[in-house]
Design an enzyme around this catalytic site. Structure first.
Site, PDB file in Angstrom:
ATOM      1  N   ASP A  86       0.851  -1.183   0.000  1.00  0.00           N
ATOM      2  CA  ASP A  86       0.000   0.000   0.000  1.00  0.00           C
ATOM      3  C   ASP A  86       0.892   1.239   0.000  1.00  0.00           C
ATOM      4  O   ASP A  86       1.726   1.397   0.893  1.00  0.00           O
ATOM      5  CB  ASP A  86      -0.858  -0.046   1.272  1.00  0.00           C
ATOM      6  CG  ASP A  86      -2.088   0.830   1.166  1.00  0.00           C
ATOM      7  OD1 ASP A  86      -2.801   0.715   0.164  1.00  0.00           O
ATOM      8  OD2 ASP A  86      -2.317   1.627   2.083  1.00  0.00           O
ATOM      9  N   ASP A 105      -3.126   2.697  -6.112  1.00  0.00           N
ATOM     10  CA  ASP A 105      -2.070   2.797  -5.099  1.00  0.00           C
ATOM     11  C   ASP A 105      -1.839   1.538  -4.277  1.00  0.00           C
ATOM     12  O   ASP A 105      -1.154   1.594  -3.263  1.00  0.00           O
ATOM     13  CB  ASP A 105      -2.356   3.976  -4.162  1.00  0.00           C
ATOM     14  CG  ASP A 105      -3.555   3.722  -3.265  1.00  0.00           C
ATOM     15  OD1 ASP A 105      -4.380   2.859  -3.605  1.00  0.00           O
ATOM     16  OD2 ASP A 105      -3.659   4.386  -2.221  1.00  0.00           O
ATOM     17  N   GLU A 106      -2.419   0.403  -4.683  1.00  0.00           N
ATOM     18  CA  GLU A 106      -2.120  -0.810  -3.932  1.00  0.00           C
ATOM     19  C   GLU A 106      -2.138  -2.048  -4.805  1.00  0.00           C
ATOM     20  O   GLU A 106      -2.786  -2.083  -5.850  1.00  0.00           O
ATOM     21  CB  GLU A 106      -3.042  -0.964  -2.714  1.00  0.00           C
ATOM     22  CG  GLU A 106      -4.510  -1.042  -3.028  1.00  0.00           C
ATOM     23  CD  GLU A 106      -5.320  -1.144  -1.746  1.00  0.00           C
ATOM     24  OE1 GLU A 106      -5.790  -2.245  -1.440  1.00  0.00           O
ATOM     25  OE2 GLU A 106      -5.471  -0.122  -1.061  1.00  0.00           O
TER      26      GLU A 106
END
Length: 395
Positions: free
Chosen positions: A17, A130-131
DNA sequence: TCTGGGGTCCTAGGACCC
DNA sequence: TCTGGGGTCCTAGGACCC
């Protein structure tokens, strides 16, 4: 009915993350803001920043419908979190700097960090900008020759290597959780933010996972959380104490059974490295609510533009779809959808506009509207032949 | 102080076909 | 004429996630 427990091979799954991703990308651009409360969000023109003369827009006096997309850890310390209305954020942190979102830039950094990870461990599942999940089982086995007898220590070393590479390539930090499953890794990556690596082995579930709030489980949202609380179930441990039949009785066959498995840390879902999109959509919330009659011209233009944007997205991504959907949200936030399936998949703005127009006829237009959206689903890849109108293989 | 935009998955009823 | 059950598609809504 009790069946013999499945013996599944032990996996090493990582969840990575990025830390305060959008805000951190902005800090690369404006390093002078480091250490300050900064929020990203709002409309394009809400924030006019001219860093040349050191003047950044702050939240003070903000009016409008924007929400916080991301906040720096300094802003979070003031109580400002994602999805919060900017008006509320302005009350809590009037001096926080407000920056408009720049999605092109975030997508660029997203590609960069994912490429950096894939160079080290190729089994990567995309979970948004974003992960990601990473299956480290192969790399952990491959690194056995290099020393460390404990495979968890090797997994940790690989994660640290990934973090270092992501930082070198992007200048950004990330947090990693490593466990035997996606479910647990998602929980683990949050335990040591920012910049941490957290490991949870099966034996640690009782001590590490059970004390956490049920809300930490990915898939238990605000509604389920509230209902669980009404039963006095607050922690994952509380949830694990309930038997499956009781959960099924109160939460349904599928969801109840899943909750029970989740509370015990059982999750066999594989890391999926590729999947086709199911739908493509565009929607917009108006600055001010629009009236279906008085603002008809304006609404019609917005509606047609949305169809054109969806069509452009479809063409850019190489898809056509046959289920055209309309979404409308009234001033009281009541939301409804209508859809229509047409015979031939399309990526044509006019065809989409016509079908969405049919949907619009099935919707009450007796109050002001705050949002309009257009969606195309039931996607397929139009082949070359399909694009050659009227031509068959035998012509 | 009202709550963005882009998605996925699940449920459930009805139509329709075999 | 009545009684079925299974399978698939379509539509609407809702929970949830990033």
């Amino acid at each position: 009915m009790e069946s013999a427990p499945q013996i599944s091979p032990l996996r090493y799954i990582a969840h990575l993350d990025m830390d305060a991703f959008y805000a951190s990308v902005e800090l690369l651009r404006y390093p002078q803001l480091r250490g300050q409360p900064v929020v990203v969000g709002g409309r394009r023109r809400a924030a006019h920043n001219d860093p040349a003369d050191g003047a950044f827009t702050t939240l003070r006096g903000y009016t409008g419908r924007g929400v916080v997309t991301t906040s720096t850890y300094e802003a979070r310390a003031l109580g400002v979190f994602s999805a919060m209305g900017l008006m509320k954020a302005a009350k809590l942190a009037p001096d926080a700097v407000l920056l408009p979102a720049d999605f092109d830039s975030y997508r660029k950094y997203s590609r960069m960090f994912k490429d950096a990870v894939r160079a080290i461990a190729p089994q990567v599942e995309d979970r948004g900008i974003d992960e990601i999940y990473i299956d480290l089982t192969g790399p952990v086995a491959d690194s056995a020759a290099e020393g460390a007898p404990d495979p968890w220590a090797r997994a940790r070393a690989i994660a640290t290597d990934i973090q270092r590479s992501v930082r070198e390539v992007t200048g950004l930090s990330c947090s990693v959780g490593i466990t035997p499953s996606k479910l647990l890794s998602k929980i683990a990556s949050e335990l040591n933010k920012p910049g941490g690596v957290s490991v949870i082995r099966s034996d640690d579930i009782r001590s590490t996972v059970w004390p956490l709030a049920v809300r930490k489980i990915n898939g238990i949202g605000p509604k389920a959380n509230k209902k669980l609380e009404q039963f006095g179930i607050h922690t994952i441990g509380d949830l694990a104490q309930k038997d499956a039949d009781w959960l099924i009785e109160h939460f349904g066959r599928s969801y109840g059974a899943w909750m029970h498995e989740a509370a015990h840390g059982r999750d066999e879902r594989p890391v999926v490295t590729y999947s086709e999109p199911k739908s493509i959509s565009r929607e917009t919330t108006f600055e001010d609510d629009l009236h279906p009659v008085r603002d008809k011209a304006q609404l019609t233009k917005i509606f047609t533009d949305l169809c054109a944007r969806v069509a452009a997205d479809l063409k850019y991504k190489g898809y056509a779809g046959k289920t055209i959907g309309l979404k409308i949200r009234y001033d009281n936030f009541h939301t409804l959808t209508r859809d229509l399936t047409i015979d031939v998949p399309t990526q044509d703005a006019k065809v989409i506009r016509r079908a969405a127009g049919e949907c619009l006829k099935r919707v009450p237009l007796d109050r002001r509207i705050r949002l309009l959206g257009v969606r195309v689903g039931a996607l397929s890849k139009p082949g070359m032949l399909a694009e050659v109108h009227g031509m068959s293989l035998f012509d």
